[in-house]
Design a protein around this motif. Sequence first.
Motif, mmCIF file in Angstrom:
data_model
loop_
_atom_site.group_PDB
_atom_site.id
_atom_site.type_symbol
_atom_site.label_atom_id
_atom_site.label_comp_id
_atom_site.label_asym_id
_atom_site.label_seq_id
_atom_site.Cartn_x
_atom_site.Cartn_y
_atom_site.Cartn_z
ATOM 1 N N ALA A 68 0.839 -1.210 0.000
ATOM 2 C CA ALA A 68 0.000 0.000 0.000
ATOM 3 C C ALA A 68 0.874 1.260 0.000
ATOM 4 C CB ALA A 68 -0.925 -0.015 1.211
ATOM 5 N N HIS A 69 1.991 1.211 0.696
ATOM 6 C CA HIS A 69 2.952 2.333 0.719
ATOM 7 C C HIS A 69 3.375 2.678 -0.704
ATOM 8 C CE1 HIS A 69 7.221 3.610 0.576
ATOM 9 N NE2 HIS A 69 6.936 4.354 1.627
ATOM 10 N N ASP A 70 3.800 1.659 -1.442
ATOM 11 C CA ASP A 70 4.284 1.891 -2.806
ATOM 12 C C ASP A 70 3.141 2.325 -3.728
ATOM 13 O OD1 ASP A 70 6.633 1.076 -1.703
ATOM 14 O OD2 ASP A 70 6.748 -0.840 -2.770
ATOM 15 N N TYR A 71 1.970 1.738 -3.512
ATOM 16 C CA TYR A 71 0.804 2.069 -4.339
ATOM 17 C C TYR A 71 0.419 3.533 -4.149
ATOM 18 C CZ TYR A 71 -3.821 1.678 -6.426
ATOM 19 O OH TYR A 71 -4.917 1.854 -7.227
ATOM 20 N N ARG A 72 0.410 3.982 -2.906
ATOM 21 C CA ARG A 72 0.010 5.356 -2.615
ATOM 22 C C ARG A 72 1.022 6.375 -3.129
ATOM 23 N NH1 ARG A 72 -4.593 6.620 0.241
ATOM 24 N NH2 ARG A 72 -3.928 8.482 -0.825
ATOM 25 N N LEU A 73 2.262 5.908 -3.343
ATOM 26 C CA LEU A 73 3.317 6.838 -3.766
ATOM 27 C C LEU A 73 3.613 6.777 -5.263
ATOM 28 C CD1 LEU A 73 5.666 6.488 -0.687
ATOM 29 C CD2 LEU A 73 4.508 8.565 -1.415
ATOM 30 N N LYS A 74 2.754 6.112 -6.045
ATOM 31 C CA LYS A 74 2.972 6.124 -7.496
ATOM 32 C C LYS A 74 2.994 7.591 -7.940
ATOM 33 C CE LYS A 74 0.684 1.765 -8.801
ATOM 34 N NZ LYS A 74 1.670 0.988 -9.518
ATOM 35 N N PRO A 75 4.079 8.015 -8.638
ATOM 36 C CA PRO A 75 4.214 9.446 -8.945
ATOM 37 C C PRO A 75 3.016 10.051 -9.668
ATOM 38 C CG PRO A 75 6.256 8.293 -9.410
ATOM 39 C CD PRO A 75 5.249 7.248 -9.075
#
Length: 258
Positions: free
Chosen positions: A228-235
């Motif tokens: 979820a961390h990486d998903y929320r930080l998609k540029p």
Amino acid sequence: MAIVRPKEAYHERTTREMSAHLRTPEWSTRQKVALACRILADEGHESALAGQITVRAEKPGTYWMLSFGLGFDEAQAANIVLCDDDLNLLEGDGMVNPSNRFHLWIYRHRPSVNAIVHTHPPYCSALSITGEPLEAAHMDTAMFYDDCAYLPHWPGPPIGDEEGEIIHNALGDNRSILLAHHGQLCACTTIEEAAVLSIFIERAARMQLLARALGPIRKLEPALAKEAHDYRLKPKAVGATFHYFARRVLRKDAGVLE
Ligand SMILES: [Zn+2]
């Protein structure tokens, strides 16, 4: 028959479709700093003259920031000033904010950081006086999972070099930090990300204070939290979120961009 694919395929498809469809205007850095100030004012980050937003300018060792003495809600492109890495004014009509000295420490030690947002919003400030670090325990705030440091001691108003050293050391390689007795800071590769994370760290602190009124917080499962961390930080998603908040402030006052 139901279509079943590995989750990774959907992550890839979402990234591809975001790249194709989520477009944002070509604002100048000055305009983005002004928009970020107005967005954060709108989100309740106003604390009179406290808080700063800085962005690396094109020439190495130079930075854009709001002229000191103005509130975030007064920002517009015309009152964003340029300074050097000793906080001397290079361009614009105004005063360089002396509290930005601790930002310079972070920029010197984190070459990938291009933008820093530091504010004293009410829920982060309240959490900061409890002695508890921020808990990223909800999907909407997963961008802080294993990516939000905590400075448990207050080194005093951050106008000297000592405070810069303490804060940058505590931040480490994280994007965000909760500063005890003080507020929050987000150090990111883009101003859009630093602004969006600042919006959501305040929402995370509010959520934590609401949840703690009922009892202890149940933690996220680490692998899912990382996903979820990486998903929320998609540029592209971060850019679209910034654009959404920018449209809200521009509907109220399009003069921000002037
Ligand atoms: Zn501060």
